[in-house]
Design a protein around this motif. Structure first.
Motif, PDB file in Angstrom:
ATOM      1  N   GLY A  49      -6.759 -99.390-109.496  1.00 19.28           N
ATOM      2  CA  GLY A  49      -6.961 -98.061-109.448  1.00 19.28           C
ATOM      3  C   GLY A  49      -6.593 -97.359-108.364  1.00 19.28           C
ATOM      4  O   GLY A  49      -7.065 -96.198-107.972  1.00 19.28           O
ATOM      5  N   SER A  50      -5.635 -97.738-107.535  1.00 19.83           N
ATOM      6  CA  SER A  50      -5.250 -97.281-106.417  1.00 19.83           C
ATOM      7  C   SER A  50      -4.130 -96.339-106.500  1.00 19.83           C
ATOM      8  O   SER A  50      -3.778 -95.376-105.500  1.00 19.83           O
ATOM      9  CB  SER A  50      -5.291 -98.097-105.167  1.00 19.83           C
ATOM     10  N   LEU A  51      -3.409 -96.626-107.509  1.00 23.17           N
ATOM     11  CA  LEU A  51      -2.118 -95.708-107.620  1.00 23.17           C
ATOM     12  C   LEU A  51      -2.384 -94.536-108.660  1.00 23.17           C
ATOM     13  O   LEU A  51      -2.240 -94.879-109.862  1.00 23.17           O
ATOM     14  CB  LEU A  51      -1.061 -96.674-108.190  1.00 23.17           C
ATOM     15  N   HIS A  52      -2.549 -93.439-108.005  1.00 20.96           N
ATOM     16  CA  HIS A  52      -2.787 -92.282-108.873  1.00 20.96           C
ATOM     17  C   HIS A  52      -2.254 -90.938-108.218  1.00 20.96           C
ATOM     18  O   HIS A  52      -2.109 -90.999-106.897  1.00 20.96           O
ATOM     19  CB  HIS A  52      -4.278 -92.214-109.273  1.00 20.96           C
ATOM     20  N   GLU A  53      -2.344 -89.930-108.760  1.00 24.52           N
ATOM     21  CA  GLU A  53      -1.888 -88.527-108.024  1.00 24.52           C
ATOM     22  C   GLU A  53      -2.456 -88.287-106.896  1.00 24.52           C
ATOM     23  O   GLU A  53      -1.795 -87.855-105.854  1.00 24.52           O
ATOM     24  CB  GLU A  53      -1.758 -87.451-109.207  1.00 24.52           C
ATOM     25  N   ARG A  54      -3.897 -88.073-106.948  1.00 23.93           N
ATOM     26  CA  ARG A  54      -4.717 -87.964-105.500  1.00 23.93           C
ATOM     27  C   ARG A  54      -4.405 -88.883-104.451  1.00 23.93           C
ATOM     28  O   ARG A  54      -4.215 -88.452-103.239  1.00 23.93           O
ATOM     29  CB  ARG A  54      -5.979 -87.955-105.875  1.00 23.93           C
ATOM     30  N   ALA A  55      -4.275 -90.174-104.765  1.00 32.59           N
ATOM     31  CA  ALA A  55      -3.938 -91.160-103.821  1.00 32.59           C
ATOM     32  C   ALA A  55      -2.430 -90.806-102.940  1.00 32.59           C
ATOM     33  O   ALA A  55      -2.395 -91.053-101.917  1.00 32.59           O
ATOM     34  CB  ALA A  55      -4.055 -92.423-104.408  1.00 32.59           C
ATOM     35  N   LEU A  56      -1.633 -90.336-104.057  1.00 35.10           N
ATOM     36  CA  LEU A  56      -0.215 -90.203-103.401  1.00 35.10           C
ATOM     37  C   LEU A  56       0.083 -88.693-102.527  1.00 35.10           C
ATOM     38  O   LEU A  56       0.557 -88.588-101.580  1.00 35.10           O
ATOM     39  CB  LEU A  56       0.939 -90.157-104.649  1.00 35.10           C
ATOM     40  N   ASP A  57      -1.064 -87.718-102.979  1.00 36.81           N
ATOM     41  CA  ASP A  57      -1.298 -86.795-102.172  1.00 36.81           C
ATOM     42  C   ASP A  57      -1.655 -86.973-101.012  1.00 36.81           C
ATOM     43  O   ASP A  57      -1.181 -86.416 -99.659  1.00 36.81           O
ATOM     44  CB  ASP A  57      -2.162 -85.770-102.865  1.00 36.81           C
ATOM     45  N   ILE A  58      -2.607 -87.864-100.711  1.00 35.73           N
ATOM     46  CA  ILE A  58      -3.312 -88.260 -99.553  1.00 35.73           C
ATOM     47  C   ILE A  58      -2.246 -89.343 -98.587  1.00 35.73           C
ATOM     48  O   ILE A  58      -2.147 -88.939 -97.335  1.00 35.73           O
ATOM     49  CB  ILE A  58      -4.506 -89.137 -99.650  1.00 35.73           C
ATOM     50  N   ALA A  59      -1.485 -89.883 -99.207  1.00 35.74           N
ATOM     51  CA  ALA A  59      -0.419 -90.783 -98.806  1.00 35.74           C
ATOM     52  C   ALA A  59       0.621 -89.743 -97.813  1.00 35.74           C
ATOM     53  O   ALA A  59       1.372 -89.812 -96.982  1.00 35.74           O
ATOM     54  CB  ALA A  59       0.110 -91.616 -99.545  1.00 35.74           C
ATOM     55  N   ASP A  60       0.882 -88.782 -98.556  1.00 36.16           N
ATOM     56  CA  ASP A  60       1.603 -87.589 -98.044  1.00 36.16           C
ATOM     57  C   ASP A  60       1.336 -86.878 -96.780  1.00 36.16           C
ATOM     58  O   ASP A  60       2.005 -86.817 -95.767  1.00 36.16           O
ATOM     59  CB  ASP A  60       2.059 -86.526 -99.001  1.00 36.16           C
ATOM     60  N   VAL A  61      -0.082 -86.704 -96.731  1.00 42.30           N
ATOM     61  CA  VAL A  61      -0.847 -86.194 -95.426  1.00 42.30           C
ATOM     62  C   VAL A  61      -0.553 -87.440 -94.452  1.00 42.30           C
ATOM     63  O   VAL A  61      -0.385 -87.055 -93.055  1.00 42.30           O
ATOM     64  CB  VAL A  61      -2.304 -85.972 -95.851  1.00 42.30           C
ATOM     65  N   VAL A  62      -0.842 -88.578 -94.853  1.00 42.08           N
ATOM     66  CA  VAL A  62      -0.826 -89.701 -93.813  1.00 42.08           C
ATOM     67  C   VAL A  62       0.672 -89.821 -93.215  1.00 42.08           C
ATOM     68  O   VAL A  62       0.837 -90.102 -91.930  1.00 42.08           O
ATOM     69  CB  VAL A  62      -1.263 -90.925 -94.438  1.00 42.08           C
ATOM     70  N   TYR A 102       5.064 -95.873-102.618  1.00 40.24           N
ATOM     71  CA  TYR A 102       5.278 -95.452-103.999  1.00 40.24           C
ATOM     72  C   TYR A 102       5.757 -93.930-103.955  1.00 40.24           C
ATOM     73  O   TYR A 102       5.096 -93.082-103.066  1.00 40.24           O
ATOM     74  CB  TYR A 102       3.848 -95.959-104.703  1.00 40.24           C
ATOM     75  N   THR A 103       6.154 -93.568-105.119  1.00 37.60           N
ATOM     76  CA  THR A 103       6.463 -92.099-105.402  1.00 37.60           C
ATOM     77  C   THR A 103       5.694 -91.836-106.696  1.00 37.60           C
ATOM     78  O   THR A 103       5.172 -92.681-107.406  1.00 37.60           O
ATOM     79  CB  THR A 103       7.813 -91.908-105.546  1.00 37.60           C
TER      80      THR A 103
END
Length: 353
Positions: free
Chosen positions: A250-263, A225-226
């Motif tokens: 509730g998993s698709l939000h800005e903070r989750a995408l920030d974490i996904a970038d680090v992953v 997701y983006t």
């Protein structure tokens, strides 16, 4: 170690041996619009078993019962080697007030239906699926114990409930000689770490093996997701698409995408898929017995199993932990402050074994 699904672990404070990754089967069946058809579901099931896997996770109404029926058919001739876990609580008839919930009638009827669907005489593990805030804990624990004594269930467990209720239930079971809970299934991932406040420490203290569901945060941690996907409406239903599920959960939000970038950055550094990093991270917690991996294709399953080969450097683990850390809140933060520890221990140095 090469995808060691046959390096078994004890589940909680029991002697039951399970694989370090559980096969989630909410994807078995196309009833909800995004799962696997029967042929692909069988390929996934067979591949998991061929690699030494034995821990199958389902629930009474996953894909409207199709998941359990597929498992019952796929397990034919090899039932005894499997640890099949299912859950009760989900409503089976919307117009029937007793067709769902945690109470004895719902439990017994759901178990009987699961036994028929799974084409088996017993369930290895029965979870209470979600707390209903209405049923007395004594009713739940006694009914579970009755099912164990009747031979229809071997072990009992709980999912998605407040820590203080789970602790109370385990204490009552211990005092009355009823079957104890041996597992706690909870959402746990780099996106959802608030369970580290009370649920995971409670499980470690009271002998429940932690079984994380959605360790990939409904697919968000795979990098699929983006920010464009944040424009969504959260439909409170598992039907439609995987994106609907991610949004509703509730998993698709800005903070989750920030974490996904680090992953993704850590995955690129190691040379593995982001999903493998996210799954491997859950296994670094000693309280975790087996994260649940859900796959819609055989390729996804094989990729996810590669997480068992992933190891982190201290720096990589620190990067993941820092990107996803949560405030533990009161009393945890308070009890670790130097002033608090000073008034408790004075100048004493205490070695903890």
């Amino acid at each position: 170690m090469t995808n060691a699904l046959d390096s078994y672990r004890l589940l909680g404070r029991s002697g039951l041996r399970v694989s370090p990754m559980s096969l989630g089967t909410m994807t078995f069946g196309t009833d909800w619009g995004w799962g696997s058809d029967k042929e692909e579901s069988r390929r996934i099931f067979d591949a998991y078993l061929e690699r030494g896997g034995n821990f199958i996770d389902t629930a009474s109404m996953y894909t409207n019962g199709t998941s359990e029926r597929f498992i019952g058919e796929f397990a034919e001739g090899r039932r005894e080697r499997l640890v099949i876990a299912t859950k009760y609580t989900m409503n089976r008839r919307a117009d029937d007030p007793n067709a769902g919930g945690n109470h004895r009638k719902s439990m017994v009827q759901s178990v009987e239906a699961s036994l028929r669907n799974l084409n088996t005489d017993y369930l290895d593990l029965l979870y209470l699926h979600a707390w209903d805030f209405t049923t007395p804990v004594e009713e739940i624990m006694r009914a579970m114990d009755d099912l164990v004594r009747a031979g229809k269930v071997l072990y009992v467990a709980i999912s998605d409930a407040p820590a203080w209720q789970v602790a109370r239930m385990q204490t009552i079971a211990d005092l009355r000689g009823w079957s104890p809970l041996i597992a706690l299934q909870i959402e746990y991932s780099l996106v959802e770490r608030t369970v580290e406040r009370d649920l995971i420490p409670m499980a470690a203290e009271l002998g429940l093996g932690v079984i994380p569901w959605s360790p990939l945060a409904s697919g968000v941690l795979t990098g699929k997701y983006t920010r464009a996907d944040l424009d969504h409406s959260a439909d409170a239903s598992p039907e439609g698409s995987r994106k609907n599920v991610a949004a509703a959960n509730g998993s698709l939000h800005e903070r989750a995408l920030d974490i996904a970038d680090v992953v993704k950055d850590v995955a690129a550094e190691i040379g593995v898929a982001p999903a493998q990093v996210a799954l491997a991270w859950t296994l670094t917690n000693p309280a975790v017995t087996a994260p649940i991996i859900g796959a819609r294709t055989l390729g996804q399953l094989e990729s996810n199993l590669g997480a068992l080969d992933v190891t982190f450097t201290d720096a990589q683990l620190e990067t993941l932990n820092k990107a996803s850390e949560v405030d533990l809140g009161f009393p945890h933060e308070f009890l670790q402050r130097p002033m608090t520890r000073g008034v408790v221990f004075g100048s004493t140095t205490l070695a903890r074994g």
